[in-house]
Design a protein around this motif. Structure first.
Motif, PDB file in Angstrom:
ATOM      1  N   LEU A 443      25.408  37.545  34.305  1.00 47.91           N
ATOM      2  CA  LEU A 443      25.860  38.271  33.111  1.00 47.91           C
ATOM      3  C   LEU A 443      27.243  38.890  33.333  1.00 47.91           C
ATOM      4  O   LEU A 443      28.054  38.985  32.413  1.00 47.91           O
ATOM      5  CB  LEU A 443      24.850  39.364  32.738  1.00 47.91           C
ATOM      6  N   TRP A 444      27.516  39.335  34.581  1.00 44.11           N
ATOM      7  CA  TRP A 444      28.813  39.911  34.911  1.00 44.11           C
ATOM      8  C   TRP A 444      29.924  38.872  34.733  1.00 44.11           C
ATOM      9  O   TRP A 444      30.988  39.171  34.189  1.00 44.11           O
ATOM     10  CB  TRP A 444      28.799  40.454  36.334  1.00 44.11           C
ATOM     11  N   PHE A 445      29.660  37.643  35.172  1.00 41.53           N
ATOM     12  CA  PHE A 445      30.679  36.596  35.077  1.00 41.53           C
ATOM     13  C   PHE A 445      30.876  36.133  33.631  1.00 41.53           C
ATOM     14  O   PHE A 445      31.977  35.753  33.245  1.00 41.53           O
ATOM     15  CB  PHE A 445      30.312  35.422  35.993  1.00 41.53           C
ATOM     16  N   VAL A 446      29.805  36.185  32.831  1.00 47.11           N
ATOM     17  CA  VAL A 446      29.942  35.895  31.395  1.00 47.11           C
ATOM     18  C   VAL A 446      30.856  36.937  30.751  1.00 47.11           C
ATOM     19  O   VAL A 446      31.759  36.602  29.973  1.00 47.11           O
ATOM     20  CB  VAL A 446      28.558  35.882  30.706  1.00 47.11           C
ATOM     21  N   LEU A 447      30.629  38.211  31.098  1.00 42.71           N
ATOM     22  CA  LEU A 447      31.477  39.297  30.573  1.00 42.71           C
ATOM     23  C   LEU A 447      32.933  39.092  30.980  1.00 42.71           C
ATOM     24  O   LEU A 447      33.854  39.246  30.153  1.00 42.71           O
ATOM     25  CB  LEU A 447      30.959  40.642  31.089  1.00 42.71           C
ATOM     26  N   LEU A 448      33.159  38.738  32.242  1.00 36.63           N
ATOM     27  CA  LEU A 448      34.526  38.500  32.718  1.00 36.63           C
ATOM     28  C   LEU A 448      35.178  37.332  31.986  1.00 36.63           C
ATOM     29  O   LEU A 448      36.357  37.392  31.629  1.00 36.63           O
ATOM     30  CB  LEU A 448      34.523  38.219  34.230  1.00 36.63           C
ATOM     31  N   ALA A 449      34.421  36.258  31.777  1.00 36.98           N
ATOM     32  CA  ALA A 449      34.963  35.071  31.103  1.00 36.98           C
ATOM     33  C   ALA A 449      35.394  35.413  29.674  1.00 36.98           C
ATOM     34  O   ALA A 449      36.460  34.981  29.211  1.00 36.98           O
ATOM     35  CB  ALA A 449      33.925  33.951  31.088  1.00 36.98           C
ATOM     36  N   VAL A 450      34.582  36.212  28.986  1.00 34.75           N
ATOM     37  CA  VAL A 450      34.906  36.599  27.600  1.00 34.75           C
ATOM     38  C   VAL A 450      36.135  37.503  27.568  1.00 34.75           C
ATOM     39  O   VAL A 450      37.068  37.292  26.788  1.00 34.75           O
ATOM     40  CB  VAL A 450      33.687  37.311  26.945  1.00 34.75           C
ATOM     41  N   THR A 451      36.158  38.535  28.429  1.00 32.74           N
ATOM     42  CA  THR A 451      37.297  39.466  28.424  1.00 32.74           C
ATOM     43  C   THR A 451      38.573  38.789  28.906  1.00 32.74           C
ATOM     44  O   THR A 451      39.667  39.127  28.445  1.00 32.74           O
ATOM     45  CB  THR A 451      36.998  40.698  29.306  1.00 32.74           C
ATOM     46  N   TYR A 452      38.429  37.811  29.828  1.00 25.07           N
ATOM     47  CA  TYR A 452      39.623  37.120  30.322  1.00 25.07           C
ATOM     48  C   TYR A 452      40.319  36.341  29.213  1.00 25.07           C
ATOM     49  O   TYR A 452      41.556  36.269  29.174  1.00 25.07           O
ATOM     50  CB  TYR A 452      39.296  36.176  31.475  1.00 25.07           C
ATOM     51  N   VAL A 455      42.499  38.782  27.435  1.00 20.96           N
ATOM     52  CA  VAL A 455      43.673  39.109  28.261  1.00 20.96           C
ATOM     53  C   VAL A 455      44.666  37.957  28.262  1.00 20.96           C
ATOM     54  O   VAL A 455      45.884  38.152  28.143  1.00 20.96           O
ATOM     55  CB  VAL A 455      43.225  39.446  29.706  1.00 20.96           C
ATOM     56  N   ARG A 456      44.147  36.739  28.362  1.00 24.66           N
ATOM     57  CA  ARG A 456      45.003  35.552  28.413  1.00 24.66           C
ATOM     58  C   ARG A 456      45.790  35.386  27.115  1.00 24.66           C
ATOM     59  O   ARG A 456      46.982  35.080  27.129  1.00 24.66           O
ATOM     60  CB  ARG A 456      44.125  34.328  28.672  1.00 24.66           C
ATOM     61  N   ARG A 457      45.085  35.612  25.974  1.00 27.07           N
ATOM     62  CA  ARG A 457      45.775  35.481  24.673  1.00 27.07           C
ATOM     63  C   ARG A 457      46.883  36.515  24.539  1.00 27.07           C
ATOM     64  O   ARG A 457      47.977  36.225  24.053  1.00 27.07           O
ATOM     65  CB  ARG A 457      44.766  35.624  23.533  1.00 27.07           C
ATOM     66  N   LYS A 458      46.612  37.756  24.982  1.00 28.10           N
ATOM     67  CA  LYS A 458      47.631  38.816  24.907  1.00 28.10           C
ATOM     68  C   LYS A 458      48.829  38.463  25.782  1.00 28.10           C
ATOM     69  O   LYS A 458      49.977  38.668  25.390  1.00 28.10           O
ATOM     70  CB  LYS A 458      47.030  40.157  25.357  1.00 28.10           C
ATOM     71  N   ARG A 459      48.536  37.917  26.984  1.00 29.28           N
ATOM     72  CA  ARG A 459      49.608  37.554  27.913  1.00 29.28           C
ATOM     73  C   ARG A 459      50.470  36.434  27.327  1.00 29.28           C
ATOM     74  O   ARG A 459      51.687  36.466  27.403  1.00 29.28           O
ATOM     75  CB  ARG A 459      48.995  37.122  29.244  1.00 29.28           C
ATOM     76  N   GLN A 460      49.819  35.451  26.717  1.00 34.19           N
ATOM     77  CA  GLN A 460      50.554  34.330  26.123  1.00 34.19           C
ATOM     78  C   GLN A 460      51.385  34.778  24.923  1.00 34.19           C
ATOM     79  O   GLN A 460      52.464  34.248  24.663  1.00 34.19           O
ATOM     80  CB  GLN A 460      49.578  33.221  25.720  1.00 34.19           C
ATOM     81  N   ALA A 461      50.876  35.795  24.197  1.00 33.82           N
ATOM     82  CA  ALA A 461      51.622  36.309  23.048  1.00 33.82           C
ATOM     83  C   ALA A 461      52.867  37.063  23.494  1.00 33.82           C
ATOM     84  O   ALA A 461      53.894  37.059  22.801  1.00 33.82           O
ATOM     85  CB  ALA A 461      50.721  37.238  22.222  1.00 33.82           C
ATOM     86  N   ARG A 462      52.793  37.693  24.695  1.00 31.49           N
ATOM     87  CA  ARG A 462      53.931  38.474  25.196  1.00 31.49           C
ATOM     88  C   ARG A 462      54.994  37.602  25.851  1.00 31.49           C
ATOM     89  O   ARG A 462      56.186  37.876  25.732  1.00 31.49           O
ATOM     90  CB  ARG A 462      53.450  39.509  26.228  1.00 31.49           C
ATOM     91  N   VAL A 463      54.535  36.564  26.589  1.00 32.40           N
ATOM     92  CA  VAL A 463      55.464  35.775  27.400  1.00 32.40           C
ATOM     93  C   VAL A 463      55.802  34.470  26.706  1.00 32.40           C
ATOM     94  O   VAL A 463      54.899  33.712  26.344  1.00 32.40           O
ATOM     95  CB  VAL A 463      54.845  35.471  28.795  1.00 32.40           C
ATOM     96  N   PRO A 464      57.112  34.158  26.478  1.00 31.85           N
ATOM     97  CA  PRO A 464      57.487  32.883  25.881  1.00 31.85           C
ATOM     98  C   PRO A 464      57.067  31.724  26.784  1.00 31.85           C
ATOM     99  O   PRO A 464      57.105  31.835  28.003  1.00 31.85           O
ATOM    100  CB  PRO A 464      59.021  32.959  25.784  1.00 31.85           C
ATOM    101  N   VAL A 465      56.611  30.616  26.180  1.00 29.30           N
ATOM    102  CA  VAL A 465      56.199  29.452  26.955  1.00 29.30           C
ATOM    103  C   VAL A 465      57.433  28.788  27.558  1.00 29.30           C
ATOM    104  O   VAL A 465      58.361  28.424  26.838  1.00 29.30           O
ATOM    105  CB  VAL A 465      55.440  28.441  26.068  1.00 29.30           C
ATOM    106  N   PRO A 466      57.506  28.626  28.892  1.00 29.63           N
ATOM    107  CA  PRO A 466      58.676  28.015  29.522  1.00 29.63           C
ATOM    108  C   PRO A 466      58.726  26.515  29.259  1.00 29.63           C
ATOM    109  O   PRO A 466      57.725  25.908  28.839  1.00 29.63           O
ATOM    110  CB  PRO A 466      58.472  28.318  31.010  1.00 29.63           C
ATOM    111  N   ALA A 467      59.869  25.940  29.558  1.00 27.45           N
ATOM    112  CA  ALA A 467      60.055  24.504  29.338  1.00 27.45           C
ATOM    113  C   ALA A 467      59.096  23.702  30.210  1.00 27.45           C
ATOM    114  O   ALA A 467      58.489  22.746  29.781  1.00 27.45           O
ATOM    115  CB  ALA A 467      61.503  24.112  29.650  1.00 27.45           C
TER     116      ALA A 467
END
Length: 473
Positions: A443-452, A455-467
């Motif tokens: 259950l802990w790893f399911v929680l981590l997978a969901v929250t990750y 986090v990943r979407r927020k990170r991608q929204a902040r950082v421009p995709v490199p070439a």
């Protein structure tokens, strides 16, 4: 990649204030868990004298995990801990999973320690409310950790020293009793042959031998703590190898000799599972203050573990915040270069967790569940360290060739250790109480997978995709 630490440490970095003396004792303290003092009675009753081999095998395997961690940390001194190299080598997901899992490991271990401290305090102050020593312990540890990292090292130095003195006193007392042929009130004499003259070294067969692994693994949690001190160690290229290389000697001195002393004086069938064999041996030796002395030792052992948990969880949050995997407020250092916000958050979680455990009627059952979950999650962290090493050998071959601290056995021993951890998981399925923990842990790893994913979407929204798109997690 660089192997040199910059001469000037930036203001937002942790300070390298832990000396060789601190690192050595932190490593020893991490290798001597509360499980040795409290759990050894139960492990002896399950496995008999073969428990000696159980501790030796676990210690042998974890030595190679620590060597892999040591080579990785020294391959790049910009790595603050195993969060950094797992994120760098396996991808951002690994840093996220490692960091938060290690944080959770120490929170639940810390909850068990705080509860234990409250219970041990009842020995001297039976009328004191249980919440009072728990609150006082967390408050004291928070205050001390807020001052300087050097003070943490000093506290852990003395806590570890108390544990070492207690174990060496037990070994010396046991050997003396064997030497003089001490006779117990039940008529048995202290002799080394007690280890094998009652149904041999494996009295319960292979299944009894295997049963010992389930509890013994928890005695070793925290052995990797030396890896979280890397960012705050003076001259890590000298202190880390010294601390890691001495692990086999510590296992023999503190685990093997202590168990031999206990079972040579008290035949294994006479060891009571629910009592600390340390106390029983000193009582047999005629030391009237044994109960108070060992109660003090076990209390400081639990406080040492809780202190390590408070320290390491705050550093994990600091590293996660730097990677963008935790709120940025955890990255802020106090004027004393201590991650104060991380300390506040971890200590609050300790108290909330302790409060929740008070409402569980069967505290022993809850304790077994918590410690088993902790052992499983620690094995997950150790596994990611090994997987990081395998990737490092594949993708950073020149760094490995240049390393002055190569892991012995290399990739082969990595696979041996990974197979061993899989074997331990199979053993945990055999008992009902440990099986419950094994079923709850995913259950802990399911929680981590969901929250990750968030986090990943927020990170991608902040950082421009490199070439050129880097490795995606």
């Amino acid at each position: 990649m660089t192997n040199q630490q910059p001469p000037d440490t930036p203001a937002h970095d942790l300070q390298r204030n832990l000396t060789n003396r601190h690192i050595q004792l932190i490593a020893i303290g991490g290798a001597i868990g509360t499980g040795l003092f409290m759990g050894s009675g139960k492990t002896i009753s399950l496995a008999g004298p073969s428990i000696i081999f159980v501790y030796m095998i676990i210690g042998f395997m974890l030595f190679f995990v620590m060597r892999a961690m040591g080579e990785l940390l020294l391959s790049n001194l910009n790595y603050k801990s195993f969060i950094d190299f797992s994120a760098d080598l396996l991808g951002p997901w690994a840093g996220y999973f490692t960091g938060w899992t290690y944080w959770f490991c120490w929170i639940i271990t810390g909850i068990a320690d705080v509860i234990a401290i409250a219970a041990y305090s009842q020995f001297w102050f039976p009328d004191l409310p249980q919440w009072a020593p728990a609150l006082a312990c967390v408050g004291v540890l928070l205050s001390l950790n807020l001052i300087t990292v050097k003070l943490f090292g000093e506290i852990e130095f003395w806590f570890a020293l108390i544990k070492i003195i207690a174990i060496m006193a037990l070994v010396c007392t046991g050997l003396y009793m064997v030497f003089v042929g001490f006779q117990s009130p039940t008529g048995t004499s202290a002799q080394l042959s007690n280890l094998w003259n009652d149904a041999g070294m494996f009295p319960h067969g292979l299944m009894g031998f295997f049963a010992g692994f389930q509890i013994a693994v928890f005695a070793f949690v925290g052995i990797e703590l030396v890896g979280t001190t890397a960012a705050e160690a003076k001259n890590p290229e000298r202190t880390l190898p010294r601390a890691i290389n001495s692990i086999p000697i510590r296992i023999i001195m503190f685990y093997v000799l202590a168990l031999i002393a206990i079972m040579a004086v008290t035949p294994w069938r006479d060891v009571v599972p629910g009592k600390s064999p340390f106390v029983e041996l000193f009582v047999l030796a005629g030391l009237p203050a044994a109960a108070s002395i060992i109660n003090f030792v076990v209390l400081t052992s639990a406080a040492s573990s809780a202190n390590s948990g408070v320290f390491s969880t705050s550093r994990m949050l600091f590293g996660l915040a730097q990677q963008g995997d935790a709120p940025k407020s955890f990255e802020t250092l106090s004027s004393r270069k201590v991650p104060a916000n991380g300390l506040y958050f971890s200590c609050t979680c300790l108290l909330l967790g302790a409060a929740l455990m008070y409402v569980i009627p069967d505290l022993i059952e809850a304790f077994t569940l918590v410690t088993t979950v902790s052992a499983i999650l620690f094995m997950f962290v150790w596994t990611l360290i090994l997987l990081s090493y395998l990737t490092y050998r594949k993708e950073r071959a020149p760094l490995h060739q240049a390393s002055k601290y190569k892991m012995p056995g290399g990739r082969f021993m990595c696979w041996v250790c990974l197979t061993f951890f899989a074997f331990i998981l199979v053993l945990l399925c055999l008992e009902s109480d440990t099986r419950q923990a094994l079923l709850v842990t995913p259950l802990w790893f399911v929680l981590l997978a969901v929250t990750y994913q968030t986090v990943r979407r927020k990170r991608q929204a902040r950082v421009p995709v490199p070439a050129t798109t880097p490795r995606q997690s």
